[in-house]
Enzyme design. Structure first.
Site, PDB file in Angstrom:
ATOM      1  CB  SER A 150      -0.909  -0.008   1.230  1.00 10.19           C
ATOM      2  OG  SER A 150      -1.712   1.139   1.222  1.00 10.19           O
ATOM      3  CG  HIS A 209      -4.040  -1.084  -2.023  1.00  9.52           C
ATOM      4  ND1 HIS A 209      -5.210  -1.657  -2.457  1.00  9.52           N
ATOM      5  CD2 HIS A 209      -4.383  -0.286  -0.987  1.00  9.52           C
ATOM      6  CE1 HIS A 209      -6.221  -1.224  -1.711  1.00  9.52           C
ATOM      7  NE2 HIS A 209      -5.746  -0.378  -0.809  1.00  9.52           N
ATOM      8  CG  ASP A 257      -5.319   3.089   0.572  1.00  7.45           C
ATOM      9  OD1 ASP A 257      -6.262   2.318   0.389  1.00  7.45           O
ATOM     10  OD2 ASP A 257      -4.240   2.741   1.100  1.00  7.45           O
ATOM     11  CG  MET A 268      -8.245   7.984   1.889  1.00  2.00           C
ATOM     12  SD  MET A 268      -7.559   7.891   3.536  1.00  2.00           S
ATOM     13  CE  MET A 268      -6.608   6.360   3.407  1.00  2.00           C
ATOM     14  CG  HIS A 299      -9.407   1.070  -1.241  1.00  2.00           C
ATOM     15  ND1 HIS A 299      -8.904   0.768   0.012  1.00  2.00           N
ATOM     16  CD2 HIS A 299     -10.748   1.163  -1.098  1.00  2.00           C
ATOM     17  CE1 HIS A 299      -9.909   0.690   0.876  1.00  2.00           C
ATOM     18  NE2 HIS A 299     -11.038   0.929   0.232  1.00  2.00           N
ATOM     19  CG  MET A 332     -11.412   4.167   1.261  1.00  2.00           C
ATOM     20  SD  MET A 332      -9.966   4.075   2.304  1.00  2.00           S
ATOM     21  CE  MET A 332      -8.728   4.044   1.033  1.00  2.00           C
ATOM     22  CG  MET A 384     -12.304  -1.784   4.061  1.00  2.00           C
ATOM     23  SD  MET A 384     -10.693  -1.487   3.321  1.00  2.00           S
ATOM     24  CE  MET A 384      -9.791  -0.762   4.696  1.00  2.00           C
ATOM     25  CG  ASP A 420      -6.678  -2.281   2.551  1.00  2.00           C
ATOM     26  OD1 ASP A 420      -5.640  -2.111   3.204  1.00  2.00           O
ATOM     27  OD2 ASP A 420      -7.198  -1.394   1.840  1.00  2.00           O
TER      28      ASP A 420
HETATM   29  C1  DX5 Z   1      -6.538   1.988   5.100  1.00  2.00           C
HETATM   30  C2  DX5 Z   1      -6.051   1.678   3.716  1.00  2.00           C
HETATM   31  C3  DX5 Z   1      -4.989   0.648   3.647  1.00  2.00           C
HETATM   32  C4  DX5 Z   1      -3.725   0.929   4.424  1.00  2.00           C
HETATM   33  C5  DX5 Z   1      -3.271  -0.401   4.902  1.00  2.00           C
HETATM   34  O1  DX5 Z   1      -7.707   2.715   5.001  1.00  2.00           O
HETATM   35  O2  DX5 Z   1      -7.142   1.225   2.915  1.00  2.00           O
HETATM   36  O3  DX5 Z   1      -4.683   0.287   2.305  1.00  2.00           O
HETATM   37  O4  DX5 Z   1      -2.695   1.554   3.718  1.00  2.00           O
HETATM   38  O5  DX5 Z   1      -2.206  -0.230   5.756  1.00  2.00           O
HETATM   39  P1  DX5 Z   1      -1.745  -1.329   6.820  1.00  2.00           P
HETATM   40  O6  DX5 Z   1      -1.399  -2.579   6.067  1.00  2.00           O
HETATM   41  O7  DX5 Z   1      -0.565  -0.684   7.467  1.00  2.00           O
HETATM   42  O8  DX5 Z   1      -2.894  -1.548   7.774  1.00  2.00           O
HETATM   43 ZN    ZN Z   2      -6.717   0.424   0.892  1.00  2.00          ZN
END
Ligand code: DX5
Ligand code: ZN
Length: 223
Positions: free
Chosen positions: A8, A33, A35, A37, A66, A68, A137, A172
């Site tokens: 990630s 990956h 993220d 947001m 991903h 969010m 999640m 994740d």
């Molecule tokens: C959290 C993200 C993850 C995050 C995971 O909302 O969706 O992808 O980066 O990080 P770890 O593996 O450190 O929990």
């Molecule tokens: Zn994620």
């Protein structure tokens, strides 16, 4: 499905993004990956399509975006045009995800649905035929480095039994060599990991250990 390891980007040192991505590729990671947001759906802000373009310049691995965000329909296309190979969005913001799943696929990417910790897994069951991946999640979305929530893992086996072996099931949040056995034995085959890979002193060893743990425990037919 084969095991997929997806570091990630949220957890990497952004002052050294290129080096981090190259290190992940050299370590044997399969996907990146990313993220996204929006400060509404989750209490944090991150990356836009320009970051996908930057990742694409450095690595040819699949970019797993991903979303969010509260309005994934508005932003799926710019992420695909920027180079996303997989786009996932949350069922919580789109109770009928069919049109967006179809549009993502029509634009040439794979399409996936995501469930937050408190969302029942049955909410995605009607759409499995139109979905390439379901992301379960295992922390509340928003931040890297949080603690794995074991109760979320209870959703994996019912989904694997319902979907059969042909669906990617991604996990994740707090995924590591330690938490791999419980999620892989329930039928998860795609491992997102931030802290466990990018914060490791030896990323190559960390990727190898996480992959080995998934390969050892993965069960595509959980009881
Ligand atoms: C959290 C993200 C993850 C995050 C995971 O909302 O969706 O992808 O980066 O990080 P770890 O593996 O450190 O929990
Ligand atoms: Zn994620």
């Amino acid at each position: 499905m084969g095991i997929v390891i997806a570091p990630s980007i949220l957890a990497c040192d952004l002052t050294r993004l290129g080096e981090s991505l190259r290190a992940a590729d050299a370590a044997g990671a399969d996907w990146h990956h990313l993220d996204v947001m929006d400060g509404h759906f989750v209490p944090n802000l991150t990356f836009g399509p320009d970051l996908v373009k930057a990742v694409r310049k450095v690595s040819d691995r699949l970019i797993d975006v991903h979303l969010m965000i509260t309005d994934p329909a508005k932003y799926a296309e710019p992420f695909i045009r920027a180079g996303a190979g997989m786009v996932t969005f949350h069922i919580e913001v789109m109770p009928d995800p069919r049109p967006l799943l179809a549009r993502i696929r029509a634009l040439g990417a794979k399409a996936g649905l995501v469930v937050k910790p408190k969302t029942p897994i049955e909410s995605v069951f009607p759409f499995l035929d139109e979905t390439d991946m379901v992301l379960i999640m295992t922390v509340e979305p928003g931040f890297t480095g949080q603690k794995f929530m074991p109760e979320c893992a209870a959703k994996i086996a019912p989904l694997r039994r319902r979907a059969g072996p042909g669906l990617h099931i991604e996990v994740d949040g707090g995924i590591s060599e330690t938490t791999a056995p419980v999620v892989a034995s329930a039928g998860a085959n795609v491992a997102v990991a931030g802290a466990a890979l990018y914060w490791a002193s030896d990323m190559r060893a960390a990727v190898a250990q996480l992959r080995a743990a998934f390969e050892r425990h993965y069960n595509p037919h959980p009881a």
